[in-house]
Scaffold this motif. Structure first.
Motif, PDB file in Angstrom:
ATOM      1  N   PRO A  71       0.819  -1.215   0.000  1.00 28.31           N
ATOM      2  CA  PRO A  71       0.000   0.000   0.000  1.00 28.31           C
ATOM      3  C   PRO A  71       0.857   1.271   0.000  1.00 28.31           C
ATOM      4  N   LYS A  72       2.011   1.225   0.654  1.00 23.67           N
ATOM      5  CA  LYS A  72       2.906   2.376   0.679  1.00 23.67           C
ATOM      6  C   LYS A  72       3.424   2.698  -0.721  1.00 23.67           C
ATOM      7  N   THR A  73       3.721   1.656  -1.495  1.00 25.56           N
ATOM      8  CA  THR A  73       4.176   1.857  -2.880  1.00 25.56           C
ATOM      9  C   THR A  73       3.077   2.485  -3.720  1.00 25.56           C
ATOM     10  N   VAL A  74       1.843   2.043  -3.501  1.00 23.75           N
ATOM     11  CA  VAL A  74       0.702   2.637  -4.206  1.00 23.75           C
ATOM     12  C   VAL A  74       0.623   4.129  -3.898  1.00 23.75           C
ATOM     13  N   GLU A  75       0.753   4.473  -2.616  1.00 23.13           N
ATOM     14  CA  GLU A  75       0.675   5.863  -2.199  1.00 23.13           C
ATOM     15  C   GLU A  75       1.815   6.689  -2.812  1.00 23.13           C
ATOM     16  N   ASN A  76       3.005   6.105  -2.869  1.00 27.02           N
ATOM     17  CA  ASN A  76       4.145   6.802  -3.477  1.00 27.02           C
ATOM     18  C   ASN A  76       3.903   7.067  -4.961  1.00 27.02           C
ATOM     19  N   HIS A  77       3.320   6.077  -5.659  1.00 24.16           N
ATOM     20  CA  HIS A  77       3.006   6.258  -7.081  1.00 24.16           C
ATOM     21  C   HIS A  77       2.000   7.390  -7.268  1.00 24.16           C
ATOM     22  N   LYS A  78       1.011   7.470  -6.394  1.00 27.54           N
ATOM     23  CA  LYS A  78       0.010   8.537  -6.500  1.00 27.54           C
ATOM     24  C   LYS A  78       0.663   9.905  -6.289  1.00 27.54           C
ATOM     25  N   SER A  79       1.575   9.998  -5.329  1.00 26.99           N
ATOM     26  CA  SER A  79       2.278  11.260  -5.086  1.00 26.99           C
ATOM     27  C   SER A  79       3.109  11.664  -6.291  1.00 26.99           C
ATOM     28  N   ASN A  80       3.785  10.678  -6.906  1.00 27.41           N
ATOM     29  CA  ASN A  80       4.580  10.964  -8.101  1.00 27.41           C
ATOM     30  C   ASN A  80       3.697  11.444  -9.248  1.00 27.41           C
ATOM     31  N   MET A  81       2.531  10.821  -9.408  1.00 29.72           N
ATOM     32  CA  MET A  81       1.615  11.220 -10.482  1.00 29.72           C
ATOM     33  C   MET A  81       1.126  12.646 -10.283  1.00 29.72           C
ATOM     34  N   MET A  82       0.778  12.986  -9.054  1.00 31.84           N
ATOM     35  CA  MET A  82       0.294  14.342  -8.782  1.00 31.84           C
ATOM     36  C   MET A  82       1.379  15.381  -9.064  1.00 31.84           C
ATOM     37  N   GLN A  83       2.618  15.028  -8.776  1.00 35.15           N
ATOM     38  CA  GLN A  83       3.731  15.939  -9.056  1.00 35.15           C
ATOM     39  C   GLN A  83       3.942  16.089 -10.558  1.00 35.15           C
ATOM     40  N   LYS A  84       3.929  14.981 -11.294  1.00 37.70           N
ATOM     41  CA  LYS A  84       4.118  15.016 -12.750  1.00 37.70           C
ATOM     42  C   LYS A  84       3.013  15.817 -13.444  1.00 37.70           C
ATOM     43  N   LEU A  85       1.772  15.616 -12.976  1.00 34.87           N
ATOM     44  CA  LEU A  85       0.622  16.219 -13.641  1.00 34.87           C
ATOM     45  C   LEU A  85       0.246  17.575 -13.053  1.00 34.87           C
ATOM     46  N   GLN A  86       1.009  18.019 -12.055  1.00 33.48           N
ATOM     47  CA  GLN A  86       0.767  19.306 -11.410  1.00 33.48           C
ATOM     48  C   GLN A  86      -0.641  19.385 -10.823  1.00 33.48           C
ATOM     49  N   LEU A  87      -1.015  18.325 -10.099  1.00 38.22           N
ATOM     50  CA  LEU A  87      -2.316  18.252  -9.449  1.00 38.22           C
ATOM     51  C   LEU A  87      -2.149  18.435  -7.948  1.00 38.22           C
ATOM     52  N   LYS A  88      -3.172  18.992  -7.316  1.00 40.11           N
ATOM     53  CA  LYS A  88      -3.050  19.358  -5.906  1.00 40.11           C
ATOM     54  C   LYS A  88      -3.378  18.207  -4.957  1.00 40.11           C
ATOM     55  N   ASP A  89      -4.404  17.416  -5.293  1.00 36.86           N
ATOM     56  CA  ASP A  89      -4.809  16.359  -4.369  1.00 36.86           C
ATOM     57  C   ASP A  89      -5.361  15.154  -5.127  1.00 36.86           C
ATOM     58  N   LYS A  90      -5.743  14.124  -4.388  1.00 38.32           N
ATOM     59  CA  LYS A  90      -6.195  12.865  -4.999  1.00 38.32           C
ATOM     60  C   LYS A  90      -7.527  13.031  -5.727  1.00 38.32           C
ATOM     61  N   HIS A  91      -8.333  13.980  -5.271  1.00 39.05           N
ATOM     62  CA  HIS A  91      -9.592  14.246  -5.966  1.00 39.05           C
ATOM     63  C   HIS A  91      -9.309  14.746  -7.382  1.00 39.05           C
ATOM     64  N   ASP A  92      -8.312  15.626  -7.509  1.00 38.28           N
ATOM     65  CA  ASP A  92      -7.912  16.115  -8.839  1.00 38.28           C
ATOM     66  C   ASP A  92      -7.378  14.974  -9.692  1.00 38.28           C
ATOM     67  N   LEU A  93      -6.707  14.020  -9.046  1.00 36.82           N
ATOM     68  CA  LEU A  93      -6.157  12.866  -9.763  1.00 36.82           C
ATOM     69  C   LEU A  93      -7.279  12.032 -10.371  1.00 36.82           C
ATOM     70  N   ILE A  94      -8.338  11.831  -9.607  1.00 37.67           N
ATOM     71  CA  ILE A  94      -9.486  11.058 -10.106  1.00 37.67           C
ATOM     72  C   ILE A  94     -10.167  11.803 -11.246  1.00 37.67           C
TER      73      ILE A  94
END
Length: 212
Positions: free
Chosen positions: A177-200
């Protein structure tokens, strides 16, 4: 010598509007208008225009991508600039994969269209969308063959959009689960998104649910 232009759009009012914009610019000549991809191919072969302004969503006949692929295989010197309402990554990535020369939104100003025509006629690519500049640059560097996201990140993004929790994603992909969370953080940084809601929202808008 004037640059010859073919306008392709299934809405006659949009075609006339584009023609009106371009006729006010020097150095351009409209050689024809097509209402769908099939007619675009026929007119392209007949007139061999320097540049085609191509709509993407044309329900009757071939769409813009299919028509562009055929035209580019037949007319090596013709440049194609997509003129569309779609600014999602999946469409831009498809245009890059097909080696389409330019990409503009339909709310572009006349000077932007003129600038795009000049650029592609000079052998450059001209892509101007609402996608963040850094993300667009990354897409163009890889020639559109892949997303700015890795395959694993895209898998996680898709499952997140489908409503899976970090634990459920980790179980499905055999990672922690920690790796999943790290991937989400990396995606938000790459895509310049603020939070997980923006990611969805990003995943849904760019149709990542349909990509696998």
């Amino acid at each position: 010598m004037k640059t010859t232009i073919l306008i392709v759009d299934d809405h006659v009012l949009i075609r006339k509007g584009i023609r009106l914009l371009l006729e006010g610019l020097s150095g351009l000549e409209i050689t024809g208008e097509a209402c769908d991809g099939t007619e675009a191919i026929l007119l392209a072969e007949r007139h061999r225009p320097d540049v085609i302004l191509m709509d993407l969503s044309m329900p009757d006949g071939l769409d813009g991508f299919a028509a562009s692929q055929i035209i580019l295989s037949k007319l090596k010197s013709t440049k194609i600039i997509v003129l569309t309402m779609h600014d999602e990554e999946i469409y831009v990535r498809k245009a890059l994969q097909l080696h389409i020369h330019g990409y503009l939104l339909k709310n572009s100003q006349a000077n932007e269209i003129q600038e795009a025509i000049r650029a592609v006629m000079s052998g450059e690519r001209y892509y101007k969308t609402q996608i963040p500049e850094e993300q667009l640059s990354r897409l163009m560097k890889v020639e559109g063959t892949e997303s700015v996201l890795t395959l694993r990140e895209r898998e996680i993004l898709r499952l997140t959009a489908l409503g899976y929790t970090n634990i459920q994603i980790s179980q499905q992909l055999s990672i922690s689960p920690k790796t999943v969370e790290n991937h989400k953080s990396n995606m938000m940084q790459k895509l310049q998104l603020k939070d997980k809601h923006d990611l969805i929202k990003y995943a849904i808008k760019n149709k990542f649910i349909d990509l696998f």
